[in-house]
Design an enzyme around this catalytic site. Structure first.
Site, PDB file in Angstrom:
ATOM      1  N   LYS A  33       0.842  -1.205   0.000  1.00  0.00           N
ATOM      2  CA  LYS A  33       0.000   0.000   0.000  1.00  0.00           C
ATOM      3  C   LYS A  33       0.872   1.249   0.000  1.00  0.00           C
ATOM      4  O   LYS A  33       2.085   1.153   0.241  1.00  0.00           O
ATOM      5  CB  LYS A  33      -0.902  -0.019   1.242  1.00  0.00           C
ATOM      6  CG  LYS A  33      -0.138   0.026   2.558  1.00  0.00           C
ATOM      7  CD  LYS A  33      -1.034  -0.312   3.746  1.00  0.00           C
ATOM      8  CE  LYS A  33      -0.238  -0.306   5.039  1.00  0.00           C
ATOM      9  NZ  LYS A  33      -0.988  -0.882   6.169  1.00  0.00           N
ATOM     10  N   ARG A 127     -10.103  -0.025  15.440  1.00  0.00           N
ATOM     11  CA  ARG A 127     -10.179   0.760  14.204  1.00  0.00           C
ATOM     12  C   ARG A 127     -11.430   0.368  13.428  1.00  0.00           C
ATOM     13  O   ARG A 127     -12.432   1.054  13.501  1.00  0.00           O
ATOM     14  CB  ARG A 127      -8.900   0.560  13.388  1.00  0.00           C
ATOM     15  CG  ARG A 127      -8.726   1.518  12.250  1.00  0.00           C
ATOM     16  CD  ARG A 127      -7.306   1.542  11.713  1.00  0.00           C
ATOM     17  NE  ARG A 127      -6.838   0.270  11.156  1.00  0.00           N
ATOM     18  CZ  ARG A 127      -5.624   0.085  10.643  1.00  0.00           C
ATOM     19  NH1 ARG A 127      -4.748   1.079  10.617  1.00  0.00           N
ATOM     20  NH2 ARG A 127      -5.258  -1.078  10.163  1.00  0.00           N
ATOM     21  N   TYR A 254      16.057  30.297   7.370  1.00  0.00           N
ATOM     22  CA  TYR A 254      14.900  31.037   7.876  1.00  0.00           C
ATOM     23  C   TYR A 254      14.903  31.127   9.402  1.00  0.00           C
ATOM     24  O   TYR A 254      15.227  30.157  10.086  1.00  0.00           O
ATOM     25  CB  TYR A 254      13.600  30.335   7.461  1.00  0.00           C
ATOM     26  CG  TYR A 254      13.311  30.385   5.983  1.00  0.00           C
ATOM     27  CD1 TYR A 254      13.086  31.597   5.339  1.00  0.00           C
ATOM     28  CD2 TYR A 254      13.248  29.219   5.230  1.00  0.00           C
ATOM     29  CE1 TYR A 254      12.804  31.637   3.977  1.00  0.00           C
ATOM     30  CE2 TYR A 254      12.964  29.248   3.877  1.00  0.00           C
ATOM     31  CZ  TYR A 254      12.746  30.463   3.260  1.00  0.00           C
ATOM     32  OH  TYR A 254      12.466  30.495   1.916  1.00  0.00           O
ATOM     33  N   MET A 302      12.013  24.386   1.958  1.00  0.00           N
ATOM     34  CA  MET A 302      11.142  23.546   1.133  1.00  0.00           C
ATOM     35  C   MET A 302      11.946  22.682   0.155  1.00  0.00           C
ATOM     36  O   MET A 302      11.637  21.506  -0.046  1.00  0.00           O
ATOM     37  CB  MET A 302      10.149  24.421   0.359  1.00  0.00           C
ATOM     38  CG  MET A 302       9.038  23.629  -0.308  1.00  0.00           C
ATOM     39  SD  MET A 302       7.915  24.650  -1.267  1.00  0.00           S
ATOM     40  CE  MET A 302       6.897  25.366   0.001  1.00  0.00           C
TER      41      MET A 302
HETATM   42  C1  LIG Z   1      -0.238  -1.793   6.872  1.00  0.00           C
HETATM   43  C2  LIG Z   1      -0.831  -3.057   7.388  1.00  0.00           C
HETATM   44  C3  LIG Z   1      -0.042  -4.218   7.547  1.00  0.00           C
HETATM   45  C4  LIG Z   1       1.461  -4.210   7.390  1.00  0.00           C
HETATM   46  O1  LIG Z   1       2.051  -3.782   8.588  1.00  0.00           O
HETATM   47  P1  LIG Z   1       3.640  -3.867   8.799  1.00  0.00           P
HETATM   48  O2  LIG Z   1       3.810  -3.435  10.199  1.00  0.00           O
HETATM   49  O3  LIG Z   1       4.250  -2.913   7.824  1.00  0.00           O
HETATM   50  O4  LIG Z   1       4.033  -5.264   8.550  1.00  0.00           O
HETATM   51  C5  LIG Z   1      -0.681  -5.388   7.890  1.00  0.00           C
HETATM   52  N1  LIG Z   1      -2.013  -5.423   8.096  1.00  0.00           N
HETATM   53  C6  LIG Z   1      -2.802  -4.330   7.992  1.00  0.00           C
HETATM   54  C7  LIG Z   1      -4.254  -4.445   8.248  1.00  0.00           C
HETATM   55  C8  LIG Z   1      -2.227  -3.107   7.651  1.00  0.00           C
HETATM   56  O5  LIG Z   1      -2.999  -2.019   7.557  1.00  0.00           O
END
Ligand SMILES: *Cc1c(COP(=O)(O)O)cnc(C)c1O
Length: 359
Positions: A33, A127, A254, A302
């Site tokens: 992702k 979550r 800055y 930046m």
């Molecule tokens: C991002 C994610 C993972 C991967 O987590 P890592 O700590 O990078 O291995 C696994 N399961 C879910 C549901 C996630 O959102």
């Protein structure tokens, strides 16, 4: 190139080999992702398919469709909640999304969308997903579903890198809940809960997939993963664009937060917070240059920042030289610590302006 992120595919492969010491290869579900944690989703996905990785996890529908364009067969699981309107769009594509509440089940049944889905259980992350006391109702509902075909069940650890007792509790809850579901709903064949840190501590034998993200990319320290070793896949580099020896005491950058002394050698480097070098590193961070750690002085701008050249290098430092922000010589976790964050956020924060160079 003023700055670039070098992506070392050999290191990615070595990390997979290391993982194979603890996880069966066919169980690895590579989490790619957020543009593969900033490494480039297309290139990382292709590289992993080449060595036989067959399962991938993403966060969004767009990411899932991108992978499907690369390969027509690999298993894809979308880990982020998706909006109802998308559910009918990802039909027939062997892409799984997750069901997190009753409203989604009702929507699918009402619209008559034939889908294979994974059930998400909230075992303590807080979550998304069904809570423990909702499971009997979930099972009853699923038994009466015409369209929702639950293929798998999964959950997510909240603290697998920091709280062993809580992680054990989550795993215990998940085992009970998933066994119950699998007993009652025969279509549920797969279950998984392990993430990167979970995979290092718990055995994969009970699970069909292991969702590994950060360790694939080596965004960890050696101490965190002992006895296993993971190598950094990304190294961030930038070039020195300007060098000066100060003729008098002089403020740098800055806000005049740093005063350099007469005689100091100061280099300007072509990278800034728009590239993903966090402003938190102002007067705090360092870069690796010719065997030295050199301090970042003044505020990170930046597109540029300034560093102090140590006396030993004052003569040899030159415009065009390359400095490292993290990678081979500076562990990204150190940088993340300085920024009060985690390696994940630094990696996905390397912006699209930074070219990725694959080797
Ligand atoms: C991002 C994610 C993972 C991967 O987590 P890592 O700590 O990078 O291995 C696994 N399961 C879910 C549901 C996630 O959102």
């Amino acid at each position: 190139m003023r700055c670039w992120a070098e992506i070392n595919i050999d290191n990615l492969y070595e990390n997979i080999k290391e993982l194979e010491k603890i996880i069966l290869k066919e169980k690895i579900m590579a989490v790619i992702k957020a543009n593969a944690y900033g490494h480039g989703i297309t290139e990382i996905c292709k590289a992993l398919i080449k060595i036989g990785i067959k399962n991938f996890a993403v966060a969004t529908v767009e990411e899932a469709l991108k992978i499907r364009q690369i390969n027509s067969e690999v298993t894809i699981l979308i880990l982020g909640p998706i909006e109802n309107e998308y559910m009918s769009k990802i039909l027939d594509r062997n892409i799984y999304f997750m069901i997190t509440d009753f409203e989604e089940i009702e929507y699918i049944e009402k619209k008559g969308i034939n889908v294979d889905v994974f059930l998400k259980i909230d075992t303590g992350m807080g979550r998304v997903g069904f809570q423990e006391d909702e499971i009997p109702e979930l099972i009853e509902k699923l038994k009466n579903c015409k369209y929702v075909n639950a293929t798998g069940v999964f959950s997510h650890f909240s603290s697998s890198d920091s709280d062993e007792d809580y992680t054990k509790l989550q795993e215990k809850r998940f085992k009970e809940i998933s066994e119950n579901i699998m007993k009652e709903i025969k279509s549920v064949k797969y279950r998984h809960i392990l993430n990167s840190f979970g995979s290092l501590k718990y055995h994969d034998s009970e699970y069909d997939f292991v969702r590994t993200g950060i360790i694939l990319y080596g965004g960890v320290t050696e101490e965190e993963t002992l006895p296993y070793k993971f190598k950094p896949v990304m190294s961030l580099y930038a070039k020195i664009s300007h060098i000066k020896k100060l003729h008098k005491d002089s403020f740098i950058s800055y806000g005049n937060t740093y005063m350099a002394k007469k005689g100091d050698t100061v280099a300007t480097v072509s990278i800034g917070y728009a590239d993903g070098v966090r402003r938190d590193l102002s007067n705090k961070g360092y870069v690796y240059y010719k065997g030295h750690r050199c301090n970042i002085i003044g505020r990170v701008c930046m597109d540029q920042l300034m560093m102090l050249i140590p006396e030993e290098l004052a003569e040899s430092a030159k415009k065009g030289d390359v400095v490292e922000f993290f990678g081979k010589n500076i562990n990204i976790v150190e940088v993340a610590d300085l920024c009060n964050t985690i390696s994940y956020e630094i990696l996905c924060g390397i912006s699209s302006r930074v070219p990725r160079v694959y080797k």
